[in-house]
Design a protein around this motif. Structure first.
Motif, short mmCIF file in Angstrom:
data_model
loop_
_atom_site.label_atom_id
_atom_site.label_comp_id
_atom_site.label_asym_id
_atom_site.label_seq_id
_atom_site.Cartn_x
_atom_site.Cartn_y
_atom_site.Cartn_z
N ILE A 64 0.56 -1.28 -0.23
CA ILE A 64 -0.14 -0.34 0.00
C ILE A 64 1.07 1.00 -0.14
CG2 ILE A 64 -1.86 0.85 0.86
CD1 ILE A 64 -2.59 -1.45 2.76
N PRO A 65 0.57 1.64 -1.02
CA PRO A 65 1.60 2.86 -1.00
C PRO A 65 1.36 4.50 -0.11
CG PRO A 65 0.02 3.46 -2.84
CD PRO A 65 -0.40 2.47 -1.76
N LEU A 66 2.27 5.44 0.07
CA LEU A 66 2.35 6.49 1.05
C LEU A 66 1.87 7.53 0.61
CD1 LEU A 66 3.16 7.53 4.06
CD2 LEU A 66 5.10 8.13 2.44
N LEU A 67 -0.26 7.53 1.50
CA LEU A 67 -0.29 8.46 1.04
C LEU A 67 -0.63 9.62 2.54
CD1 LEU A 67 -2.85 6.82 -1.99
CD2 LEU A 67 -1.36 8.58 -1.87
N GLN A 68 -0.55 9.00 3.48
CA GLN A 68 -1.27 9.64 4.57
C GLN A 68 0.23 9.24 5.38
OE1 GLN A 68 -4.91 8.59 5.38
NE2 GLN A 68 -5.67 10.84 4.32
N LEU A 69 0.75 10.57 5.57
CA LEU A 69 2.23 10.35 6.52
C LEU A 69 1.66 11.25 7.68
CD1 LEU A 69 5.46 9.20 7.78
CD2 LEU A 69 5.61 11.44 6.11
N ARG A 70 1.50 10.34 8.74
CA ARG A 70 1.37 10.76 10.53
C ARG A 70 2.43 11.13 11.17
NH1 ARG A 70 -4.53 10.44 12.73
NH2 ARG A 70 -5.08 9.56 10.99
N VAL A 71 1.90 12.35 11.72
CA VAL A 71 2.96 13.14 12.58
C VAL A 71 1.64 13.25 13.96
CG1 VAL A 71 4.50 14.38 13.46
CG2 VAL A 71 4.80 13.91 11.12
N SER A 72 2.21 12.46 15.41
CA SER A 72 1.69 12.13 16.42
C SER A 72 2.37 13.16 17.36
CB SER A 72 1.02 10.58 16.85
OG SER A 72 -0.16 9.99 15.52
N TYR A 73 1.61 14.66 18.25
CA TYR A 73 2.43 14.91 18.95
C TYR A 73 1.52 14.49 20.49
CZ TYR A 73 5.07 17.01 15.45
OH TYR A 73 5.21 18.10 14.80
N LEU A 74 2.49 13.47 21.10
CA LEU A 74 2.20 13.77 22.73
C LEU A 74 1.51 14.08 23.69
CD1 LEU A 74 3.88 9.76 22.88
CD2 LEU A 74 2.14 10.67 21.19
N LEU A 75 0.11 14.82 24.17
CA LEU A 75 0.06 16.00 25.04
C LEU A 75 0.69 15.55 26.13
CD1 LEU A 75 -1.74 17.68 22.42
CD2 LEU A 75 0.70 18.34 22.71
N THR A 76 0.16 14.41 26.93
CA THR A 76 0.23 13.68 28.27
C THR A 76 0.57 12.91 28.12
OG1 THR A 76 -2.05 12.82 27.36
CG2 THR A 76 -1.89 14.47 28.60
N ASP A 77 1.81 11.99 28.71
CA ASP A 77 2.26 11.55 29.14
C ASP A 77 1.85 10.04 28.82
OD1 ASP A 77 4.91 10.33 30.10
OD2 ASP A 77 3.51 9.09 31.27
N GLN A 78 3.13 9.47 28.48
CA GLN A 78 2.55 7.99 28.01
C GLN A 78 4.13 7.28 28.01
OE1 GLN A 78 1.06 7.82 23.43
NE2 GLN A 78 -0.22 9.36 23.92
N TYR A 118 -4.55 13.00 25.49
CA TYR A 118 -4.72 13.35 24.42
C TYR A 118 -3.10 13.90 23.13
CZ TYR A 118 -8.07 16.64 25.86
OH TYR A 118 -9.94 17.34 27.27
N THR A 119 -3.47 14.16 22.44
CA THR A 119 -2.73 13.78 21.25
C THR A 119 -3.81 14.63 19.74
OG1 THR A 119 -2.20 11.46 21.88
CG2 THR A 119 -1.81 11.78 19.84
N MET A 120 -2.29 15.33 19.41
CA MET A 120 -2.57 15.68 18.20
C MET A 120 -1.55 15.69 16.98
SD MET A 120 -4.25 18.82 17.49
CE MET A 120 -5.13 18.88 15.82
N HIS A 121 -3.19 15.11 15.98
CA HIS A 121 -2.32 14.47 14.73
C HIS A 121 -2.03 14.87 13.31
CE1 HIS A 121 -2.84 10.77 16.60
NE2 HIS A 121 -3.94 11.03 17.50
N TYR A 122 -1.62 15.23 12.63
CA TYR A 122 -0.97 16.02 11.57
C TYR A 122 -1.07 15.29 10.37
CZ TYR A 122 -0.54 20.12 14.40
OH TYR A 122 -1.27 21.09 15.14
N ILE A 123 -1.50 14.75 9.46
CA ILE A 123 -1.61 13.90 8.25
C ILE A 123 -1.41 14.90 6.89
CG2 ILE A 123 -2.78 12.29 6.72
CD1 ILE A 123 -3.79 13.44 10.22
#
Length: 262
Positions: A126-140, A206-211
């Motif tokens: 499956i080709p790369l069409l959505q590359l997600r960068v997820s910023y963790l805003l609470t401790d994981q 909370y997590t902030m995702h940028y695609i």
């Protein structure tokens, strides 16, 4: 457990090898404690009127929250996005602020894509069409905090996930619970099988995702860009948001690359 951890900023050949092998990597501590606090407060405002007892996501939060706008072209992650695509002609297809409530159960296994047209129909792998960068805003930093669970290398699998695993009647011994502190970023391929891990604590996660996608993919968090945002933001962010200079045709005669070097 092995962790695919990379350094912030410059994209390296080792970064590429790790991503191609696992389908994802983690950039630890890319946001300062002050940035984490500002982004968390912004995320809480976005969800203030949303249901409190279920997982939920809100799109386009960067249009109203400056702290989230600054993450669009974050210098720790943007070189990775450009390097993995091998092109500067990319857009922010969408951005989602997600919350998992205190005591939340794990989510369902899935790959990212579009229900309108399944990405696996385009070919294998499956080709790369959505590359997600997820910023963790609470401790994981340990399991049980609403972490992301991934199946390493599953973006290359020639067979689908068994229904017994996908529907939750059987566990998958390959699963990797990604552990990282608040302020870290998880970067992953749309075809990696993943889900949210259970959240056993008394605060919301909370997590902030940028695609990021090729420029011809339709936005999925908005129909058009917010006018006030486009008037006030930087030229680079306008380009990443898909501000095309040719009003008559988006691509005919060329495409204006966002001004990364200005």
């Amino acid at each position: 457990m092995l962790e695919p951890v990379v350094k912030p900023g410059e994209f390296t050949e080792l970064d590429r090898f790790m991503f191609e092998s696992w389908g994802y990597f983690v950039i630890p501590n890319v946001l300062s404690p002050e940035e984490v606090a500002a982004c968390l407060e912004a995320s809480q405002r976005l969800h203030a009127d949303q249901p409190k007892k279920v997982s939920h996501q809100v799109g386009e939060g960067y249009a109203s929250e400056p702290a989230l706008e600054r993450l669009i072209d974050h210098p720790a992650a943007m070189p990775k996005v450009r390097g993995l695509y091998g092109s500067d002609n990319i857009i922010l297809q969408s951005a989602w602020c997600t919350v998992q409530p205190a005591g939340g159960k794990h989510g369902g296994w899935h790959q990212d894509g579009s229900s309108a047209f399944d990405f696996k129909l385009l070919g294998h792998p499956i080709p790369l069409l959505q590359l997600r960068v997820s910023y963790l805003l609470t401790d994981q930093s340990e399991p049980g905090k609403g972490n992301m669970e991934m199946i390493p290398g599953s973006h290359r699998s020639r067979v689908p996930m068994p229904d017994s695993v996908r529907k939750g009647t059987e566990d998958c011994p390959l699963r990797h619970v990604v552990c990282a502190p608040a302020g870290s970023a998880l970067v992953f391929h749309n075809a990696v099988w993943h889900r949210s891990h259970e959240h056993n604590h008394d605060y919301d996660r909370y997590t902030m995702h940028y695609i990021y996608s090729p420029p011809w993919l339709r936005y999925s968090d908005r129909f058009e860009n917010d006018t006030e945002l486009m008037n006030r933001t930087t030229p680079l962010r306008r380009g990443i948001l898909g501000d095309f200079a040719k009003p008559d045709s988006t691509y005919a005669g060329g495409y204006r690359t966002p001004p990364y070097e200005e």
